[in-house]
Scaffold this motif. Structure first.
Motif, PDB file in Angstrom:
ATOM      1  N   ARG A  58       4.359  -9.853 -33.266  1.00 51.48           N
ATOM      2  CA  ARG A  58       5.575  -9.033 -33.230  1.00 51.48           C
ATOM      3  C   ARG A  58       6.605  -9.525 -32.209  1.00 51.48           C
ATOM      4  O   ARG A  58       7.348  -8.744 -31.637  1.00 51.48           O
ATOM      5  CB  ARG A  58       5.233  -7.556 -32.968  1.00 51.48           C
ATOM      6  N   GLY A  59       6.602 -10.827 -31.934  1.00 52.18           N
ATOM      7  CA  GLY A  59       7.578 -11.389 -31.008  1.00 52.18           C
ATOM      8  C   GLY A  59       7.298 -11.097 -29.554  1.00 52.18           C
ATOM      9  O   GLY A  59       8.166 -11.294 -28.691  1.00 52.18           O
ATOM     10  N   ILE A  60       6.084 -10.669 -29.234  1.00 53.70           N
ATOM     11  CA  ILE A  60       5.761 -10.286 -27.858  1.00 53.70           C
ATOM     12  C   ILE A  60       5.566 -11.522 -26.986  1.00 53.70           C
ATOM     13  O   ILE A  60       4.833 -12.441 -27.345  1.00 53.70           O
ATOM     14  CB  ILE A  60       4.508  -9.391 -27.819  1.00 53.70           C
ATOM     15  N   VAL A  61       6.211 -11.522 -25.832  1.00 49.35           N
ATOM     16  CA  VAL A  61       6.035 -12.544 -24.798  1.00 49.35           C
ATOM     17  C   VAL A  61       5.665 -11.840 -23.505  1.00 49.35           C
ATOM     18  O   VAL A  61       6.325 -10.883 -23.089  1.00 49.35           O
ATOM     19  CB  VAL A  61       7.315 -13.378 -24.607  1.00 49.35           C
ATOM     20  N   LEU A  62       4.584 -12.320 -22.874  1.00 51.61           N
ATOM     21  CA  LEU A  62       4.123 -11.763 -21.612  1.00 51.61           C
ATOM     22  C   LEU A  62       4.207 -12.822 -20.517  1.00 51.61           C
ATOM     23  O   LEU A  62       3.928 -13.999 -20.767  1.00 51.61           O
ATOM     24  CB  LEU A  62       2.681 -11.274 -21.720  1.00 51.61           C
ATOM     25  N   LEU A  63       4.566 -12.394 -19.304  1.00 57.48           N
ATOM     26  CA  LEU A  63       4.684 -13.288 -18.151  1.00 57.48           C
ATOM     27  C   LEU A  63       3.771 -12.817 -17.032  1.00 57.48           C
ATOM     28  O   LEU A  63       3.631 -11.605 -16.802  1.00 57.48           O
ATOM     29  CB  LEU A  63       6.131 -13.308 -17.633  1.00 57.48           C
ATOM     30  N   SER A  64       3.166 -13.784 -16.339  1.00 55.04           N
ATOM     31  CA  SER A  64       2.358 -13.468 -15.164  1.00 55.04           C
ATOM     32  C   SER A  64       2.726 -14.409 -14.025  1.00 55.04           C
ATOM     33  O   SER A  64       2.737 -15.632 -14.203  1.00 55.04           O
ATOM     34  CB  SER A  64       0.863 -13.600 -15.467  1.00 55.04           C
ATOM     35  N   ASP A  65       2.986 -13.833 -12.866  1.00 48.35           N
ATOM     36  CA  ASP A  65       3.286 -14.623 -11.672  1.00 48.35           C
ATOM     37  C   ASP A  65       2.198 -14.485 -10.613  1.00 48.35           C
ATOM     38  O   ASP A  65       2.399 -14.873  -9.451  1.00 48.35           O
ATOM     39  CB  ASP A  65       4.639 -14.194 -11.087  1.00 48.35           C
ATOM     40  N   ASP A  66       1.025 -13.939 -11.016  1.00 52.75           N
ATOM     41  CA  ASP A  66      -0.093 -13.816 -10.079  1.00 52.75           C
ATOM     42  C   ASP A  66      -1.384 -14.344 -10.702  1.00 52.75           C
ATOM     43  O   ASP A  66      -2.441 -13.736 -10.598  1.00 52.75           O
ATOM     44  CB  ASP A  66      -0.254 -12.367  -9.601  1.00 52.75           C
ATOM     45  N   ASN A  67      -1.251 -15.489 -11.366  1.00 62.26           N
ATOM     46  CA  ASN A  67      -2.406 -16.199 -11.927  1.00 62.26           C
ATOM     47  C   ASN A  67      -3.143 -15.399 -12.995  1.00 62.26           C
ATOM     48  O   ASN A  67      -4.366 -15.504 -13.148  1.00 62.26           O
ATOM     49  CB  ASN A  67      -3.371 -16.610 -10.816  1.00 62.26           C
ATOM     50  N   GLY A  68      -2.405 -14.598 -13.747  1.00 54.72           N
ATOM     51  CA  GLY A  68      -2.997 -13.873 -14.855  1.00 54.72           C
ATOM     52  C   GLY A  68      -3.617 -12.545 -14.503  1.00 54.72           C
ATOM     53  O   GLY A  68      -4.251 -11.913 -15.355  1.00 54.72           O
ATOM     54  N   GLN A  69      -3.427 -12.073 -13.288  1.00 55.23           N
ATOM     55  CA  GLN A  69      -3.999 -10.775 -12.905  1.00 55.23           C
ATOM     56  C   GLN A  69      -3.200  -9.624 -13.491  1.00 55.23           C
ATOM     57  O   GLN A  69      -3.776  -8.617 -13.915  1.00 55.23           O
ATOM     58  CB  GLN A  69      -4.071 -10.671 -11.386  1.00 55.23           C
ATOM     59  N   THR A  70      -1.872  -9.734 -13.505  1.00 53.52           N
ATOM     60  CA  THR A  70      -1.023  -8.718 -14.122  1.00 53.52           C
ATOM     61  C   THR A  70       0.020  -9.407 -14.997  1.00 53.52           C
ATOM     62  O   THR A  70       0.377 -10.573 -14.764  1.00 53.52           O
ATOM     63  CB  THR A  70      -0.311  -7.856 -13.065  1.00 53.52           C
TER      64      THR A  70
END
Length: 344
Positions: A58-70
């Motif tokens: 569904r076009g979802i993009v997720l970003l993490s700036d803490d090595n994948g924790q959040t």
């Protein structure tokens, strides 16, 4: 290339109707921002400097700036599944997916713009047609509507890249995606088999696809010629070692190693029966493969052999990345998961 992407290709023919009067709404409607996005089906992962970027349904993009924790969701202009993503710098990246979508970011994934879609792809093919057969194929693509997905991409730098997908769809750009050239006629794929993986290894470019399809370019992508394939099942992706060695992986845990630019292949015993869905080179020079069932396999001999890791977890898995702290991160049907231990 994750098996989930392949399944979605076959499903597309059933839910997309022919003869579109206008582009479908999912091509022109922004992704819905939701607090539940972190649990969506995620199909690909990439590093953007110290950041991790995941793309999915569904076009979802997720970003993490803490090595994948959040993770946090970034806005995108479409609601179609995104199945592959690549960054050439911490800021510049591209993602491709269903309905022929190509998205671009110039700010590390914070925002995205649509550069290309299946409607434009059909128009590009029609303009490039030089024979009656090519014109007929382009007309059929227009009549079908934008139901053909792009399944992988490779950018050598900020300007030069390729996108590949179902039914031998191949396009090339030399201006960072502002314009695209039809490139099918440069690929020796007479049956128009699906192309699932595209990677560089050493000075060569390689394509992998269904029914044992393997092709190689030694002229910078100007032409792709077939390689003798040791396997008749589908390859879902390609993994390049730092020294130019190559691993092709796919159905039923199959993996094959070549140290001579694809002229000969040796079967790799993976010890898994489920499809191999992803492969990455790790920071220490070792290689990692991921099975659909969540098995993580590590090679420390440039891909000649792989060993299953104890941090493997039984989960439906589609993509693999390494965070800046060395931890492996897996994307799949249950969102994005940070594995408990690293490969250090």
């Amino acid at each position: 290339m994750a098996i989930f992407r392949i399944l979605l290709v076959t499903l597309a023919a059933g839910w997309l109707s022919p003869a579109w009067a206008a582009p479908p709404a999912v091509l022109t409607s922004p992704a819905i921002l939701s607090a539940k996005a972190g649990g969506a089906v995620m199909l690909a992962l990439a590093q953007a400097g110290l950041r991790l970027v995941a793309v999915g349904e569904r076009g979802i993009v997720l970003l993490s700036d803490d090595n994948g924790q959040t993770w946090r969701q970034a806005p995108t202009p479409v609601q179609v599944s995104l199945v592959a993503v690549q960054f050439v710098t911490p800021q510049l990246g591209w993602a491709v997916g269903h309905l022929g979508v190509v998205l671009h970011t110039a700010d590390g994934g914070q925002s995205w713009s649509k550069q290309f879609d299946g409607v434009q792809a059909a128009d590009t093919l029609a303009r490039a047609a030089s024979t009656p057969a090519e014109a007929s194929a382009a007309a059929q693509l227009r009549a079908d509507g934008p139901d053909k997905p792009f399944l992988d991409l490779y950018f050598a730098d900020a300007s030069n890249g390729y996108i590949v997908g179902a039914y031998n769809l191949v396009f090339r750009t030399s201006d960072g995606g502002r314009s695209w050239q039809a490139w099918q006629q440069h690929v020796a794929n007479p049956k128009s088999l699906h192309l699932y993986g595209l990677r560089a290894a050493g000075a060569a470019l390689y394509l992998a696809g269904e029914q044992g399809t393997l092709l190689r370019s030694l002229d910078g992508g100007a032409s792709f010629e077939p390689l003798a394939s040791p396997y008749k099942g589908s390859y879902f992706g390609l993994l390049a070692a730092p020294g130019g060695e190559l691993v092709a992986y796919g159905l039923r845990g199959s993996a094959w190693w070549s140290g001579d630019q694809g002229r000969s292949w040796t079967q790799v015993q993976t010890g898994v029966q489920q499809a191999i869905t992803a492969g990455i080179a790790l920071a220490d020079g070792s290689l990692a493969l991921l099975s659909q069932g969540g098995d993580v396999l590590i090679s420390r001999d440039q891909g000649r052999s792989f060993t299953r890791q104890p941090q493997s977890r039984p989960l439906p898995a589609a993509a693999l990345a390494q965070a800046a702290d060395g931890t492996l991160v897996v994307a799949g049907l249950r969102g994005v998961t940070r594995l408990a231990s690293s490969t250090k």
